[in-house]
Design a protein around this motif. Structure first.
Motif, PDB file in Angstrom:
ATOM      1  N   PRO A  65     -45.185  37.424  18.648  1.00  0.00           N
ATOM      2  CA  PRO A  65     -45.422  36.856  20.521  1.00  0.00           C
ATOM      3  C   PRO A  65     -44.363  35.467  20.729  1.00  0.00           C
ATOM      4  N   THR A  66     -43.211  35.264  22.033  1.00  0.00           N
ATOM      5  CA  THR A  66     -42.600  34.485  21.853  1.00  0.00           C
ATOM      6  C   THR A  66     -43.408  33.200  22.953  1.00  0.00           C
ATOM      7  N   GLU A  67     -43.174  31.771  23.091  1.00  0.00           N
ATOM      8  CA  GLU A  67     -43.275  30.565  23.560  1.00  0.00           C
ATOM      9  C   GLU A  67     -44.200  30.869  24.973  1.00  0.00           C
ATOM     10  N   ASP A  68     -43.389  31.895  26.046  1.00  0.00           N
ATOM     11  CA  ASP A  68     -44.060  31.787  27.449  1.00  0.00           C
ATOM     12  C   ASP A  68     -45.178  33.251  27.099  1.00  0.00           C
ATOM     13  N   GLY A  69     -45.610  33.560  25.762  1.00  0.00           N
ATOM     14  CA  GLY A  69     -46.974  34.804  26.246  1.00  0.00           C
ATOM     15  C   GLY A  69     -46.349  36.460  26.120  1.00  0.00           C
ATOM     16  N   GLY A  70     -44.854  36.191  26.176  1.00  0.00           N
ATOM     17  CA  GLY A  70     -44.490  37.500  25.810  1.00  0.00           C
ATOM     18  C   GLY A  70     -44.283  37.663  24.562  1.00  0.00           C
ATOM     19  N   PHE A  71     -43.920  38.647  24.280  1.00  0.00           N
ATOM     20  CA  PHE A  71     -43.261  39.186  22.690  1.00  0.00           C
ATOM     21  C   PHE A  71     -41.994  39.904  22.168  1.00  0.00           C
ATOM     22  N   GLN A  72     -41.335  39.487  21.770  1.00  0.00           N
ATOM     23  CA  GLN A  72     -39.788  39.825  20.923  1.00  0.00           C
ATOM     24  C   GLN A  72     -39.831  40.338  19.611  1.00  0.00           C
ATOM     25  N   VAL A  73     -39.590  42.215  19.611  1.00  0.00           N
ATOM     26  CA  VAL A  73     -39.339  42.507  18.302  1.00  0.00           C
ATOM     27  C   VAL A  73     -37.082  42.298  18.241  1.00  0.00           C
ATOM     28  N   VAL A  74     -36.842  41.540  17.170  1.00  0.00           N
ATOM     29  CA  VAL A  74     -35.899  41.712  16.860  1.00  0.00           C
ATOM     30  C   VAL A  74     -35.402  42.474  15.041  1.00  0.00           C
ATOM     31  N   ALA A  75     -33.564  43.488  15.422  1.00  0.00           N
ATOM     32  CA  ALA A  75     -33.455  43.910  14.530  1.00  0.00           C
ATOM     33  C   ALA A  75     -32.947  43.652  13.916  1.00  0.00           C
ATOM     34  N   ALA A  76     -31.952  43.983  12.582  1.00  0.00           N
ATOM     35  CA  ALA A  76     -30.570  43.825  11.747  1.00  0.00           C
ATOM     36  C   ALA A  76     -30.136  44.455  11.301  1.00  0.00           C
ATOM     37  N   LEU A  77     -29.306  45.110  11.380  1.00  0.00           N
ATOM     38  CA  LEU A  77     -29.096  46.579  10.529  1.00  0.00           C
ATOM     39  C   LEU A  77     -27.600  46.139  10.211  1.00  0.00           C
ATOM     40  N   PRO A  78     -27.247  46.831   8.800  1.00  0.00           N
ATOM     41  CA  PRO A  78     -25.791  47.100   8.292  1.00  0.00           C
ATOM     42  C   PRO A  78     -25.385  48.192   9.210  1.00  0.00           C
ATOM     43  N   VAL A  79     -23.725  48.066   9.566  1.00  0.00           N
ATOM     44  CA  VAL A  79     -23.177  49.718   9.801  1.00  0.00           C
ATOM     45  C   VAL A  79     -22.194  49.234   8.534  1.00  0.00           C
ATOM     46  N   SER A  80     -22.203  48.945   7.563  1.00  0.00           N
ATOM     47  CA  SER A  80     -21.069  48.773   6.151  1.00  0.00           C
ATOM     48  C   SER A  80     -21.092  49.579   5.374  1.00  0.00           C
ATOM     49  N   THR A  81     -20.388  50.412   4.619  1.00  0.00           N
ATOM     50  CA  THR A  81     -20.699  51.540   4.266  1.00  0.00           C
ATOM     51  C   THR A  81     -21.129  50.893   2.944  1.00  0.00           C
ATOM     52  N   GLU A  82     -20.050  49.559   2.531  1.00  0.00           N
ATOM     53  CA  GLU A  82     -21.162  48.905   1.190  1.00  0.00           C
ATOM     54  C   GLU A  82     -22.488  48.608   0.867  1.00  0.00           C
ATOM     55  N   SER A  83     -22.952  47.774   2.766  1.00  0.00           N
ATOM     56  CA  SER A  83     -24.177  47.408   2.543  1.00  0.00           C
ATOM     57  C   SER A  83     -25.365  48.925   2.527  1.00  0.00           C
ATOM     58  N   LEU A  84     -24.985  49.905   3.324  1.00  0.00           N
ATOM     59  CA  LEU A  84     -26.025  50.899   2.935  1.00  0.00           C
ATOM     60  C   LEU A  84     -25.956  51.413   1.800  1.00  0.00           C
ATOM     61  N   ASP A  85     -24.467  51.337   0.640  1.00  0.00           N
ATOM     62  CA  ASP A  85     -25.114  51.734  -0.637  1.00  0.00           C
ATOM     63  C   ASP A  85     -25.851  50.388  -1.310  1.00  0.00           C
ATOM     64  N   ALA A  86     -25.450  49.842  -0.603  1.00  0.00           N
ATOM     65  CA  ALA A  86     -25.992  48.469  -1.956  1.00  0.00           C
ATOM     66  C   ALA A  86     -27.717  48.960  -1.167  1.00  0.00           C
ATOM     67  N   ALA A  87     -27.859  49.465  -0.216  1.00  0.00           N
ATOM     68  CA  ALA A  87     -29.202  49.395   0.369  1.00  0.00           C
ATOM     69  C   ALA A  87     -29.828  51.322  -0.611  1.00  0.00           C
ATOM     70  N   GLY A  88     -28.887  51.573  -0.830  1.00  0.00           N
ATOM     71  CA  GLY A  88     -29.728  53.079  -1.694  1.00  0.00           C
ATOM     72  C   GLY A  88     -29.332  54.379  -0.219  1.00  0.00           C
ATOM     73  N   VAL A  89     -28.630  53.901   0.586  1.00  0.00           N
ATOM     74  CA  VAL A  89     -28.905  55.199   1.295  1.00  0.00           C
ATOM     75  C   VAL A  89     -27.374  56.161   1.910  1.00  0.00           C
TER      76      VAL A  89
END
Length: 407
Positions: A383-407
């Motif tokens: 929830p946010t301070e004004d009574g709403g709701f927030q969803v924040v996602a940060a996803l890697p797009v580099s090949t090295e990061s995805l390889d490190a994650a096993g994808v």
């Protein structure tokens, strides 16, 4: 223990065993040689025998029969030659013969080779005794009961090696049986899991697919009578029919995957960033107030399809949750790429109308988090301070990061 240290031990352990065996086999004879015959010729003859043994004995695993025959011929020739010159070797020199005979029992898997070693060794010893009686410098250098005392226990060395080889074979057979049992258990578990997946697919088809089909049929019926309905409702009915057909198509693809690879067919195109505009339009048609800022990467930079699918599903689930729990509240969707990451943010303000009680089980947020974690990203939802709701996602797009994650 690290993998490198384990590999080092596996590689050098046989050499360490060979070195220890050579030392234990060759050292006793020189210690007793002074008491047996301390002449220079005796020491030189002993040194020649031990040099041959030191070279041959480490090869007993690969050519055990050859090693045994080389050592027995060397020892018999040295003893007979020394007796002809009046030189006596320590009886402990025959320890190497016992070690070689143990190698025949432990490492020779051919009965033909084993009999060749035993009969050949016996023939060499018999020929040596005969030659010794003809060429000995004096009667005291002729072999008799002392030779029998040395040769008689030798078959025990072969029997001990054979028992060790049989024990190793039994252990290997037991390990193979255990592996077969575990493999059969895994197959049964996979079959049980597949049967359960088929059952779930059947239940989903009977319940969900039927309801979606009924929903689409009723929407089409209402569209056919559009002239009797208010103008604003026609757009809603069209959106309802389109959403029902899309959900039905995606459900059929999922059911095929659940039933197994034999029944799976290539699914429809995986939704990505290019489909976000259509998704947002459908939400607006359903009455949602959606503002969007989508800054996809420059032309020619292709984002991984799994990342695009994850962003699409996160936006889709967030919009669905906003309609359920915060009807009438404005929703802001932001998708930007920066510093090797794709950032997705969905925020809604305080609801202006009562939400739908009892809807949802919280699995939507769980699914979002699982998708993001699988790609090595980060997800914040709350929830946010004004009574709403927030969803924040940060996803890697580099090949090295995805390889490190096993994808």
């Amino acid at each position: 223990m690290t993998k490198d240290s384990g590999r080092w031990r596996t590689r050098w352990r046989p050499w360490a065993v060979d070195a220890g065996l050579v030392v234990l086999t060759l050292c006793p004879a020189p210690l007793m040689q002074q008491n047996t015959d301390g002449s220079a010729r005796g020491w030189w003859l002993l040194a020649g025998c031990e040099a041959v043994v030191a070279v041959a004995l480490p090869l007993r695993r690969r050519v055990p029969v050859t090693v045994f025959l080389v050592i027995v011929n060397t020892l018999v020739a040295a003893v007979v030659w020394g007796a002809a010159d009046g030189v006596r070797l320590s009886s402990l020199v025959f320890l190497s013969l016992a070690a070689a005979l143990y190698g025949v029992g432990s490492h020779s898997t051919s009965w033909a080779g084993t009999w060749t070693a035993l009969l050949g060794g016996g023939a060499v010893v018999a020929a040596g005794l005969w030659t010794n009686h003809l060429t000995a410098a004096s009667p005291q250098y002729r072999g008799g009961s002392d030779v029998l005392a040395v040769v008689a226990p030798m078959p025990l060395a072969w029997a001990t090696g054979f028992a060790a080889r049989t024990h190793r074979a039994n252990l290997a057979a037991t390990a193979q049986r255990v592996e077969d049992v575990l493999r059969a258990q895994r197959v049964r578990e996979q079959q049980a899991a597949q049967q359960e997946r088929v059952r779930i697919a059947r239940e989903m088809h009977d319940v969900v697919a039927h309801s979606l089909t009924l929903l689409v049929v009723r929407a089409e019926t209402l569209r056919a009578r559009g002239g009797e309905l208010p103008s604003w409702s026609r757009t809603q009915i069209d959106g309802l029919a389109v959403a029902g057909r899309q959900a039905g198509g995606e459900l059929r693809d999922l059911l095929r995957v659940l039933r197994g690879p034999d029944e799976a067919v290539p699914p429809g195109p995986v939704p990505g960033l290019d489909d976000l505009s259509e998704l947002l339009d459908r939400s607006r048609d359903a009455g949602a107030r959606v503002e969007a800022l989508i800054e996809i990467p420059a032309e020619g930079e292709v984002l991984p399809r799994l990342v695009q699918l994850a962003v699409y599903r996160i936006v889709q689930e967030s919009l669905t949750n906003a309609r359920r729990h915060a009807p009438g509240a404005p929703v802001r969707v932001t998708v930007t790429a920066d510093a090797g990451q794709l950032r997705c943010e969905v925020v809604n303000t305080r609801p202006t109308e009562p939400g739908t009680a009892g809807w949802g089980s919280g699995l939507g947020l769980v699914s979002m988090r699982e998708r993001v974690d699988a790609l090595g990203g980060e997800l914040r939802a709350g929830p946010t301070e004004d009574g709403g709701f927030q969803v924040v996602a940060a996803l890697p797009v580099s090949t090295e990061s995805l390889d490190a994650a096993g994808v």
